[in-house]
Design an enzyme around this catalytic site. Structure first.
Site, PDB file in Angstrom:
ATOM      1  CG  ASP A  86       1.247  -1.497  -5.242  1.00  0.00           C
ATOM      2  OD1 ASP A  86       1.965  -0.637  -5.774  1.00  0.00           O
ATOM      3  OD2 ASP A  86       0.216  -1.227  -4.604  1.00  0.00           O
ATOM      4  CG  ASP A  93      -3.489   0.756  -3.293  1.00  0.00           C
ATOM      5  OD1 ASP A  93      -2.927   0.485  -4.365  1.00  0.00           O
ATOM      6  OD2 ASP A  93      -2.987   1.506  -2.439  1.00  0.00           O
TER       7      ASP A  93
END
Length: 210
Positions: A155, A129
């Site tokens: 995401d 991330d």
């Protein structure tokens, strides 16, 4: 779907770092927790790794394996559903394609990154991330959150795909309902009764003479 997977994986590998000795290319990537401001503190690149589910919820090793296998099954299910609805409206197919691309993007991390980067066996990898966005402060159960949980392209694709799917499903349902109402309004009940009587007259058998 392929485009989302490609963008997602290129961005993650660039953040994580890579080497191509044949081309003498070496990208050290970012160190864990390293931050780079893009638009001040509003938008930053912050490298973290998610060991479990969404929002950094950690789970056990057996649960990680289950999560990876479940993601594979879910991706196959979405792919089959997308194929079955290949002749449906563009927005439905587009939404499903985004969800599928995001699911596969994170699945690649969980399945292969541990092996590629030498820190975990197959299916035990961590999701990379790096998109770090500021937003208004939220006080939840006594904890103050001043930034959105760090996420990635996969995401983002899943989130947008789900929102579009819900939004356009409602629009389609409303349009179908309005279409049914208009069809009922435009029908002529007198003409329907006359047509029914005509059919009964044609189908009525003559009575035999006594």
């Amino acid at each position: 779907t392929a485009l989302i997977i490609l963008i997602d994986q290129i961005s993650k590998i660039y953040i994580k770092g890579f080497d191509i000795p044949v081309l003498s290319i070496h990208n050290p990537g970012l160190t864990y927790g390293e931050k780079h401001e893009i638009i001040g503190s509003l938008l930053r690149i912050t490298f973290v790794e998610n060991p479990g589910m969404a929002f950094g919820i950690d789970i056990g090793i057996s649960s990680k394996l289950f999560l990876s296998l479940f993601s594979i099954a879910a991706s196959i299910g979405i792919l089959v559903y997308l194929y079955q609805n290949r002749n449906e409206g563009f927005m439905l197919r587009f939404s499903l394609a985004m969800i599928l691309g995001g699911a596969i993007g994170n699945l690649i991390d969980r399945t292969f990154y541990g092996v590629f980067y030498g820190y975990a066996p197959l299916f035990q990898g961590k999701v990379v991330d790096f998109i770090d966005i500021d937003f208004f402060d939220i006080n939840l159960f006594g904890t103050i959150y001043d930034r959105w949980p760090i996420f990635n392209v996969a995401d983002l694709a899943v989130s947008i795909g789900v929102i579009l799917l819900i939004f356009f499903s409602r629009i389609t349902s409303k349009e179908e309902l309005q279409e049914n109402v208009m069809q009922n309004k435009t029908s002529d009940p007198i003409a329907d009764i006359a047509e029914l009587n005509s059919e009964n007259t044609i189908n009525k058998k003559p009575e035999s003479d006594i």
